[in-house]
Design a protein around this motif. Structure first.
Motif, PDB file in Angstrom:
ATOM      1  N   PHE A   1       0.832  -1.203   0.000  1.00  0.00           N
ATOM      2  CA  PHE A   1       0.000   0.000   0.000  1.00  0.00           C
ATOM      3  C   PHE A   1       0.863   1.248   0.000  1.00  0.00           C
ATOM      4  O   PHE A   1       0.609   2.187  -0.769  1.00  0.00           O
ATOM      5  N   GLU A   2       1.879   1.268   0.841  1.00  0.00           N
ATOM      6  CA  GLU A   2       2.726   2.464   0.940  1.00  0.00           C
ATOM      7  C   GLU A   2       3.422   2.769  -0.391  1.00  0.00           C
ATOM      8  O   GLU A   2       3.529   3.928  -0.788  1.00  0.00           O
ATOM      9  N   ARG A   3       3.896   1.722  -1.069  1.00  0.00           N
ATOM     10  CA  ARG A   3       4.602   1.937  -2.338  1.00  0.00           C
ATOM     11  C   ARG A   3       3.673   2.540  -3.394  1.00  0.00           C
ATOM     12  O   ARG A   3       4.055   3.440  -4.137  1.00  0.00           O
ATOM     13  N   TYR A   4       2.430   2.035  -3.452  1.00  0.00           N
ATOM     14  CA  TYR A   4       1.508   2.513  -4.480  1.00  0.00           C
ATOM     15  C   TYR A   4       0.828   3.821  -4.102  1.00  0.00           C
ATOM     16  O   TYR A   4       0.436   4.602  -4.978  1.00  0.00           O
ATOM     17  N   TYR A   5       0.690   4.072  -2.822  1.00  0.00           N
ATOM     18  CA  TYR A   5       0.036   5.301  -2.376  1.00  0.00           C
ATOM     19  C   TYR A   5       0.939   6.525  -2.535  1.00  0.00           C
ATOM     20  O   TYR A   5       0.453   7.628  -2.821  1.00  0.00           O
ATOM     21  N   ALA A   6       2.229   6.355  -2.359  1.00  0.00           N
ATOM     22  CA  ALA A   6       3.152   7.497  -2.335  1.00  0.00           C
ATOM     23  C   ALA A   6       3.059   8.376  -3.580  1.00  0.00           C
ATOM     24  O   ALA A   6       2.965   9.613  -3.464  1.00  0.00           O
ATOM     25  N   PRO A   7       3.065   7.824  -4.811  1.00  0.00           N
ATOM     26  CA  PRO A   7       2.947   8.698  -5.990  1.00  0.00           C
ATOM     27  C   PRO A   7       1.595   9.408  -6.074  1.00  0.00           C
ATOM     28  O   PRO A   7       1.513  10.542  -6.562  1.00  0.00           O
ATOM     29  N   LEU A   8       0.539   8.756  -5.603  1.00  0.00           N
ATOM     30  CA  LEU A   8      -0.778   9.391  -5.582  1.00  0.00           C
ATOM     31  C   LEU A   8      -0.766  10.589  -4.630  1.00  0.00           C
ATOM     32  O   LEU A   8      -1.261  11.679  -4.963  1.00  0.00           O
ATOM     33  N   HIS A   9      -0.199  10.402  -3.462  1.00  0.00           N
ATOM     34  CA  HIS A   9      -0.055  11.486  -2.495  1.00  0.00           C
ATOM     35  C   HIS A   9       0.703  12.658  -3.107  1.00  0.00           C
ATOM     36  O   HIS A   9       0.306  13.829  -2.969  1.00  0.00           O
ATOM     37  N   GLU A  10       1.773  12.359  -3.820  1.00  0.00           N
ATOM     38  CA  GLU A  10       2.590  13.408  -4.406  1.00  0.00           C
ATOM     39  C   GLU A  10       1.828  14.156  -5.492  1.00  0.00           C
ATOM     40  O   GLU A  10       1.930  15.394  -5.616  1.00  0.00           O
ATOM     41  N   LEU A  11       1.049  13.447  -6.307  1.00  0.00           N
ATOM     42  CA  LEU A  11       0.255  14.101  -7.349  1.00  0.00           C
ATOM     43  C   LEU A  11      -0.750  15.067  -6.737  1.00  0.00           C
ATOM     44  O   LEU A  11      -0.894  16.211  -7.191  1.00  0.00           O
ATOM     45  N   ILE A  12      -1.463  14.632  -5.709  1.00  0.00           N
ATOM     46  CA  ILE A  12      -2.453  15.487  -5.057  1.00  0.00           C
ATOM     47  C   ILE A  12      -1.781  16.736  -4.499  1.00  0.00           C
ATOM     48  O   ILE A  12      -2.274  17.858  -4.650  1.00  0.00           O
ATOM     49  N   ARG A  13      -0.636  16.538  -3.856  1.00  0.00           N
ATOM     50  CA  ARG A  13       0.087  17.661  -3.249  1.00  0.00           C
ATOM     51  C   ARG A  13       0.629  18.605  -4.319  1.00  0.00           C
ATOM     52  O   ARG A  13       0.455  19.825  -4.228  1.00  0.00           O
ATOM     53  N   GLU A  14       1.267  18.027  -5.335  1.00  0.00           N
ATOM     54  CA  GLU A  14       1.903  18.847  -6.368  1.00  0.00           C
ATOM     55  C   GLU A  14       0.883  19.688  -7.126  1.00  0.00           C
ATOM     56  O   GLU A  14       1.149  20.855  -7.447  1.00  0.00           O
TER      57      GLU A  14
END
Length: 349
Positions: free
Chosen positions: A111-124
């Motif tokens: 979960f952490e590996r796949y969630y991290a890029p999603l988190h970054e997209l939302i933030r960016e």
């Protein structure tokens, strides 16, 4: 507590548009700026779609391309303008292309590996929220974990919505997501702003108010249920003409003063203007749902008079005379830039 659920900044009814087809087949951007500049339009939320989590955790895509691909420079710039103009801009995760939620529904490390890029997209990109369109099996524990993480990372003002087929709200067996939405609402309803329920493609019928009334009878709050519509017959089965739609929406508004609103799938080819003037669907819907008001117990503004009943009847007859819609087949994924006419592929959120 979610900001949209907890204070008077909640404006009802919502008028939401999905924005998946961001480009024409020749690669030129499809602008959303007319939603801001044309008179008589009140869109409250835009949902850019569809974000996909792929097998490579670092290969997140918006439709078929990286969200940072140069083709999206204009798209992201216009969405920032929309935000500056008061429209809340969200992303949509998932949809008919499966895999995103299966990858998030594994052990914690995965979960952490796949969630991290999603988190970054939302933030960016400074997205105001995320719409979870789960059209594959996911455990209720998995969707709760995702909701909890989004809330922890982005705070109380971040909008978390889901996009179930409408039938899933009254019958867990008529469901594409795998988990029971009523159970999810009991567990996490205070963190979910609303549900973009799909009243089309055989999973609901917007040509009459019965299914929405059933949702409320089952205990759903009207302000949490948004009626999802296809904006043109090109986008799926169950298109409802404006005359009949006006009658049904305004009937629901009289019954339920906190009626949650409507959403359209999708922007780029909506009736009556089609590809040349896609903003006209939003203008028509603005006249139907009326002005927004804060959800502070105030009654909604009086709806416009219903159109001539004979017009409504004619619209209904065109939609099949009230016959039950057929169950849909498998949905084929369609992404922007494809030639719909030559491929014959039907798109679906």
């Amino acid at each position: 507590m979610d900001l949209e659920s907890s204070n008077s900044s909640l404006l009802l009814p919502r008028l939401i548009l999905y924005y998946q087809t961001t480009h024409n087949p020749d690669g030129t951007p499809i602008s959303v700026l007319p939603l801001l500049t044309k008179p008589g339009i009140r869109v409250t939320h835009l949902i850019v779609a569809a974000i996909h989590i792929n097998e490579d955790p670092d290969a997140l895509t918006l439709n078929d391309h990286s969200p940072s691909d140069p083709r999206y420079v204009t798209t992201w710039a216009e969405l920032r303008i929309a935000q500056a103009s008061g429209i809340r801009v969200m992303g949509m995760l998932g949809g008919a292309a499966k895999g995103s939620y299966a990858r998030l529904d594994r052990d914690q490390a995965t979960f952490e590996r796949y969630y991290a890029p999603l988190h970054e997209l939302i933030r960016e990109r400074g997205l105001d929220g995320l719409d979870l369109d789960v059209e594959e099996h996911m455990s209720i524990a998995g969707i709760i974990r995702l909701i909890d993480r989004l809330r922890a990372n982005f705070g109380s003002g971040f909008l978390i919505t889901l996009a179930p087929v409408a039938t899933a709200l009254v019958d867990e067996r008529r469901n594409l997501s795998g988990f029971d939405y009523q159970a999810l609402e009991v567990a996490k309803g205070d963190q979910i702003a609303w549900y973009n329920a799909q009243f089309y493609n055989g999973w609901g019928d917007a040509s009459n108010p019965v299914l929405y009334e059933m949702c409320v009878a089952c205990g759903w709050k009207p302000e949490k249920i948004v009626v999802g519509l296809v904006t043109t017959p090109e986008n799926g089965f169950g298109y409802v003409h404006f005359g009949l739609l006006r009658h049904n929406v305004q009937l629901l508004q009289r019954q339920f003063p906190t009626f949650g609103g409507v959403m359209g799938w999708e922007y780029f080819n909506g009736e009556p203007g089609g590809r040349e003037r896609p903003w006209e669907w939003a203008r028509e819907m603005t006249t139907i749902v009326g002005p927004s008001h804060a959800d502070t117990g105030v009654q909604a503004a009086a709806p416009r008079p219903v159109e001539n009943p004979s017009t409504i009847e004619a619209d209904h007859e065109e939609e099949g005379g009230g016959q039950p819609p057929p169950l849909p087949g498998d949905f084929a994924y369609y992404s922007d830039g494809s030639d719909r006419e030559s491929s014959g592929i039907r798109k679906h959120p």
